[in-house]
Design a protein around this motif. Structure first.
Motif, PDB file in Angstrom:
ATOM      1  N   VAL A  96       0.719  -1.459   0.296  1.00 26.29           N
ATOM      2  CA  VAL A  96      -0.453  -0.376   0.204  1.00 26.29           C
ATOM      3  C   VAL A  96       0.644   1.509  -0.060  1.00 26.29           C
ATOM      4  O   VAL A  96       1.985   1.317   0.781  1.00 26.29           O
ATOM      5  N   GLN A  97       0.469   2.178  -0.500  1.00 22.72           N
ATOM      6  CA  GLN A  97       0.901   3.549  -0.775  1.00 22.72           C
ATOM      7  C   GLN A  97       0.745   4.037   1.255  1.00 22.72           C
ATOM      8  O   GLN A  97      -0.603   4.413   1.228  1.00 22.72           O
ATOM      9  N   TYR A 178      -9.664   2.117   0.176  1.00 24.22           N
ATOM     10  CA  TYR A 178      -8.348   2.638  -0.581  1.00 24.22           C
ATOM     11  C   TYR A 178      -7.506   0.956  -0.308  1.00 24.22           C
ATOM     12  O   TYR A 178      -6.725   0.825  -0.789  1.00 24.22           O
ATOM     13  N   LEU A 179      -7.308   2.381   0.963  1.00 23.72           N
ATOM     14  CA  LEU A 179      -5.535   0.927   1.284  1.00 23.72           C
ATOM     15  C   LEU A 179      -5.898  -0.725   1.931  1.00 23.72           C
ATOM     16  O   LEU A 179      -4.848  -1.204   0.907  1.00 23.72           O
ATOM     17  N   GLN A 182      -5.772  -1.388  -1.779  1.00 22.79           N
ATOM     18  CA  GLN A 182      -4.770  -1.448  -2.598  1.00 22.79           C
ATOM     19  C   GLN A 182      -3.932  -2.862  -1.814  1.00 22.79           C
ATOM     20  O   GLN A 182      -3.006  -4.094  -2.480  1.00 22.79           O
ATOM     21  N   HIS A 183      -3.955  -2.880  -0.702  1.00 21.75           N
ATOM     22  CA  HIS A 183      -3.654  -4.278  -0.212  1.00 21.75           C
ATOM     23  C   HIS A 183      -3.589  -5.205  -0.576  1.00 21.75           C
ATOM     24  O   HIS A 183      -3.016  -6.596  -0.703  1.00 21.75           O
ATOM     25  N   THR A 185      -5.516  -6.383  -3.232  1.00 19.59           N
ATOM     26  CA  THR A 185      -5.278  -6.183  -4.742  1.00 19.59           C
ATOM     27  C   THR A 185      -3.847  -6.833  -4.573  1.00 19.59           C
ATOM     28  O   THR A 185      -3.749  -7.546  -5.502  1.00 19.59           O
ATOM     29  N   ARG A 186      -3.115  -6.169  -4.320  1.00 15.81           N
ATOM     30  CA  ARG A 186      -1.405  -6.810  -4.357  1.00 15.81           C
ATOM     31  C   ARG A 186      -0.866  -7.644  -3.195  1.00 15.81           C
ATOM     32  O   ARG A 186      -0.042  -8.557  -4.169  1.00 15.81           O
TER      33      ARG A 186
END
Length: 217
Positions: A96-97, A178-179, A182-183, A185-186
């Motif tokens: 995550v970013q 959103y976090l 991202q987490h 999905t990646r």
């Protein structure tokens, strides 16, 4: 028969019936008194009324003492989100970013923590950390916590006023969602997200999303 009697101040006396009677002074408010109509002690402090007979009836019916746990308060939820955000900033094994967790920390931190950061101790902490950053190299995991500290210190009051409002909670929920997207999905799959290398970040993100949903309710 032998008769022994004293004055009204707690006097035991023996009568022909071989019984022992205890006479007490008039009951006073806030004192422990022994009543004739009930075979138990009763304590009536001023302003408090306890129906002992009702309690005994409930006990006879099988109702025992019940312990209730206090529900989660908004302040405790904010502490859970703050700790989870700090863990996510320091955790590894996630793609995550992490910079999105910095405004999330500022939006959901408790008021006591915000006051401490914007106070004298927080300013001195940021000043010393900045001096260390100027002359020494610090680990990359500490960069974002340092930025979060500076962000809270220099944030205008219009931004900090979003804390505790419905708009602020909705913004926090968007960032948390959103976090989480991202987490997971990646990570590739739900099973890989709970591997030993990324389970800490996964639990932190789950706590952040759950707290944001509970604060919105």
């Amino acid at each position: 028969m032998l008769t022994l009697s004293l004055s009204s101040a707690y006097s035991p006396s023996f009568h022909n019936r071989h019984t022992l009677s205890l006479q007490s002074p008039p009951p006073q408010s806030g004192l422990l008194r022994l009543t004739q109509d009930t075979p138990y002690l009763r304590f009536n402090p001023p302003g408090v009324s306890v129906n002992c007979k009702e309690v005994m009836k409930r006990n006879r019916r099988g109702f025992g003492p019940v312990c209730y746990s206090a529900p989660l308060t908004p302040r405790s939820l904010q502490w859970i989100s703050t700790v989870s955000s700090a863990v996510l900033l320091l955790a590894r094994g996630t793609g995550v970013q992490k910079s999105f967790a910095v405004p999330l920390f500022a939006l959901q931190a408790p008021a006591s923590l915000i006051s401490w950061i914007k106070g004298e101790y927080g300013i001195w902490t940021a000043f010393l950390a900045l001096l260390v950053r100027l002359f020494f190299s610090i680990p990359g995991e500490l960069e974002l916590p340092f930025i979060a500290l500076l962000l809270v210190i220099v944030a205008p009051y219009q931004v900090l006023n979003l804390r505790g409002t419905k708009e602020g909670v909705m913004l926090s929920l968007v960032i948390a969602g959103y976090l989480a997207f991202q987490h997971f999905t990646r990570a590739g799959s739900l099973r890989k997200a709970f591997d030993q290398s990324s389970v800490v970040a996964t639990l932190a993100i789950i706590c952040i999303v759950a707290v944001s949903c509970l604060l919105l309710i």
